[in-house]
Design a protein around this motif. Sequence first.
Motif, short mmCIF file in Angstrom:
data_model
loop_
_atom_site.label_atom_id
_atom_site.label_comp_id
_atom_site.label_asym_id
_atom_site.label_seq_id
_atom_site.Cartn_x
_atom_site.Cartn_y
_atom_site.Cartn_z
N TRP A 657 -5.15 5.09 -12.27
CA TRP A 657 -3.81 4.82 -11.34
C TRP A 657 -2.65 5.27 -12.27
CZ3 TRP A 657 -6.40 4.32 -7.33
CH2 TRP A 657 -7.43 3.58 -7.20
N LEU A 685 -3.51 9.65 -4.23
CA LEU A 685 -3.14 8.12 -4.82
C LEU A 685 -3.42 7.22 -3.68
CD1 LEU A 685 -2.31 6.23 -7.01
CD2 LEU A 685 0.06 6.60 -6.16
N ILE A 723 -4.80 -2.12 -9.36
CA ILE A 723 -3.56 -1.11 -8.73
C ILE A 723 -2.34 -1.76 -8.55
CG2 ILE A 723 -2.99 -0.20 -6.70
CD1 ILE A 723 -6.14 0.04 -5.76
#
Length: 1295
Positions: A657, A685, A723
């Motif tokens: 990420w 993403l 995340i």
Amino acid sequence: MLPPWTWKGFPSKFWPTGGVRPSADTLPELPPQATLFECNGRCNGGSGRPWEDPSPTTITAAAAVIVAAITAATTAITVITAAITVITAAITVITVAVIATTISAITVITAVIDVIVAAIAATTAVMTVGSAFLFIKICKSVIMHLNPGMENTGVASETSVRRPVSFSSNEFLPISATIQFLTLAYWTSPSQKNARVSEPPGKNDRNPDDGEQLSGGEGDGDGFGLGNNSPKKRRKRGPSAKVVGVMEDLRLIEIVKYNAKLISYAVKRLVEQYEADPKSAMVDILMMLFEACGATYQLHVDSIESTDVDNVVVKLVELANNGEVEDLYTSKRKELKNFKENLALFWDTLVLECQNGPLFDKVLFDKCMDYVIALSCTPPRIYRHVATLVGLQLVTSLITVAKMLAGQRETTQRQLNAEKKKRNDGPRVESLNKRLSQTHKMISDIEEMMRKLFQGLFMHRYRDIDPDIRVSCIRSLGVWIFSYPSLFLQDLYLKYLGWTLNDKVAAVRKTSVLALQNLYEVDDNVPSLGLFTERFCNRMIELADDIDISVAVADIGLLKLLLRHELLTDEELGPLYDLLIDEPPMIRRAIGELVYDHLIAQNVKGAPSGSKGEDDKTSEIHLGRMLQILREFPDDPILSAYVIDDVWDDMKAMKDWKCMISMLLDETPAIEVTDIDATNLVRLLHASARKAVGEKIVPSTEGRKAHYTKAQKEAIDNNRREITTALMKSYPELLQKYIADKTKLHSLVEIVILLDLELYSLKRREQSFKSILDLIAEAFFKHGDEDALKSCIKALTFCSTESRGDLQDYAQNKLKDLENELLVKLKSAIKAVKVGDDEYSLLVNLKRLYELQMKKNVYNEDLYDDMAVFLRDVKGLDDEVLCFLLLNMYLQVAWSVQSIDTENPSEVVLTALLSKRTYLFEQLENILNSLVVVHEERRRNVLPSRVTIILAEMWNLFKKSKYSSTTLETLGYCPEPSTVKKFWMLCQQILNILDETEDEYANEEYIEETSKDAVLLAAAKLVISNAVFRDHLGPEIISHFAKYGRSSSEIIKHLITVLKKTSNDIPQMFLEAMKRVYQHHLEEQLKSSYVTVAGRSFTDCVELASKLSGTFAGAARSKFRLDILKIVKEGISFAFVDAPNKLSFLEAGVLPFISKLAASDALEILKDVQRRAENVNQYENPSGWRPYHTFIEQLHEKYAKNEFMQDEGDGTVRRRGRPRKVGNLEGKKLFHEEASSGEDSISNLDPNSQDEEDEDEQLPNQPVVNSVRSSVAKLRSLRVSQREAKGFELLNRSI
């Protein structure tokens, strides 16, 4: 003689047979104590030094050791007892110091310990007495064993050398070995032998099972097995006497069928028998072969050599033709479940057992191969099955022998080269040369036997009509080439794998592909496969799109190996990338792995598909290559999602990420990110984050909710936290950077739904969370497109419900502020349009209000009135503005209904709601009347779709049955039949729009809400919920069952399924639907005299009747028997009205239901029809009565054949796997007859030499994916599937 159970742990030099293992006949019975001394080694064979009787000195020393050991043990126990006594004393002292309340408890503990001490003392005494007794018995046994007068103490070879065993001071054995030795002497004493003879067997006696032999270890020569004490694997040896007796009573075929354990022993006996009497052994083997085929045929020993093979096979075929053969090969009997494996094991064991003799005598195996080859070419399938199994196993076993001989040849060659380097030409070199030539000749003989079986059996059976035989042949050929490449890895044999890639049976194609996979996995094989690859490369690429999913997946794995060896070009790979959006997930996953391996990781020549521990630099490189792939379709997020979904499991960089965020923020100058790359990276993403938290990112027709295990849920939670942590600081920066870009905003805003909002409070990041909400609210008023508005409202609603504490309050206030600001903007836009300004601002704010009302109730006293007045006063509004105005008014009414207090409603509220409802119905019906007249052209217009859907939703919302007998009964409403007819007329106009015309608007906003399927779903809901009179709308919808394509047919089919469960009007609806289609046919006949019975309108009648009758399939025929009978009877009555003008309805509407009737009902119908035709002159209009005669003939035929209970279904065939495709993927015959000579090279083959399959095997025209860039139809079908799934859910909710 020493009993064998005492040999455990002793080297072979101590065995009583001079190192030679005793035979099974000399084994005595086991005593009860034998379980203590069972052996794990071999019983016969092996080597070792002769048995040596121990000297008296040795015995005395050993006895001293055991006495010392027992004394030491007694001393240890005494020490333990003393220690416990000390502990007891200590506890007594402690007892004095404790308070009075604990005295009794400690006294009890002390008493328990005293009891334990007493028990240990008693045990010590018993052990001391036992040790003394054991010592006396052992000394007695030793003395008796060493008495020279005893004759049966042991039997040794006359040539054995007896040497005393002595022990030096540093060679004393451990106690365990000494105990074993002394116990051995004890059990070999005459007294114990006599006791064993007279002692009856006990219940604990252990006897070996059939085929099992107790044996001793070989030892290693350093005393009593002290050099290696590790346990050795149990190895089976010769049969016991009991097993030998059992084998005498069993025939060879019975051993093969029922007892695989005895096969090795039976083969050894057979080989011994062959060495003594070759003819009888050969007869036994051939008889077993015939019996394995299920035939009983007697061969004679005297004439076996002169017996002609062909004559015997002809007689065997006659037995099969007369039904005198038992099929053992495919039998389902439980006792024969291992028959195939046992038969193969028998022949494998026979070849290996004969490798040192009978295998090379040119008699036994030549005769066996002649019979196997002859049986493999016979018509009876059972013969071919068994002969093929035997022949293929023979080649496999011969390869095993050839490989062993090849190893010996290499060893001999090395030894010979070493001797030649020494310049030594003595007898050693001569012996090695002789051995080398003999080994080479043996290998040549074996290879000649392989060729004979290959040419005589394989070359015919690999194209057998039975696919199982073909699969066996190709599987075996793959094993042969892989395990013995020196002979089989050449074009002469490889071409058969290439040819069978075209087999019409998927299992054969898959077997060939898997065999090739094994070959290409070995780097050394690749150079030899060059010409084969060139010849069959195109076919291997085509199989990636095979009709069978398993074949396609296996072939993609094969292509992956070709890519690693750089045997394919990029141009050849082009069609494979289209499969990235194929429907079966297994295909997409396989292609995704190939794409990652070849284009992203760029692995070649057997390199691993992914490097472990990818660093940031590797992630950037892989992401850059992924963006290059996504550049091919920048305007299609669905295709991007497919590619991301396919590669996600293999590409670790998609879970990096921080790397993706830094690339979006231009923090990685090494990679230049263009605007298109940034759009794709935002999509990547978002999609990757959704995958990480367990969501689906590609369209799916499955409505099931995914269920996860506890471990999977924990992994999802961990991913969500990762995340959130990665985005916590940089997420506001990303929103700020791309807030004005609508292509990126949708995906970027929805990421907030995937975050763990609790972490913002735990990590003191409240200000970052507030900044996110502020930016999302700002974006809501910056954009007016569907995706951006839905994402912003979805994100704000999620934050207001899922966050906690102060953050939740802030989110709720932000959502309320957004609502107030929107209302102000909307009212301002309404005033501006009234004075003549542009309608764009009003349209955008109406869209925003619509999206907000879809999530929450926007309550404002003046809002509905403002919109109603605006709709009344302003004329000539744009269709899109009018649509959203009506939608918002409908949502205002719907929220008002939901907010009413159903138990004690306010009269004021009811009056206001009725006023709103009445006004909206008036406006909708006025627009409906104008559209029915005007909207005749067959082009797409959003307003008719919106009006029909809103009108249907309003009718459902206020249906009378919902409010009857309640306090809200005044809200009930039912439209007039004339209004319902106009509604359906407008629906028909929308449904008649061509699919091509609708495809032009596929990328428009809100296309799913205004499509033809949405209109049909709205009408179907009215029928299910009984909101309108079914008599007209129900039959009208059902009459279009076979008219508007697959998606519409599925909706109507689901409607019928629901109606069968909830309504009793099915016969009337079916019959009325068929009547209306038939009436349309009659009208077409009147319009043109050229429209015949075979015209399109009549075909529509037949298709509709066939589809409707197909809904009564399987058990439904019995359940709905009376309904079917009613449809047939009333249909016949309709046909005979004004006969013979409507008799064609018998063929068009009634005949397809006849096959669903029971035999008794059909006979009743037959009599009724014949009765109706009595006393009628049929010759006045013969053509008019022709349908009647056809109907009667069909009834007679069906009744005679008793086919009324046969399920003919709905005419569709459901297949598992992928849709049928075109191209050259259809099944083919393998080649012409002349192509089977076995001598053609691949380079001389004609690619078009293979015959096409019969016409009935041709595949219909139904391509799946043609190009990644031209996939509009594919994407539309995916959207349609999603709409169908949503529609079915809505229909079920309407029940």
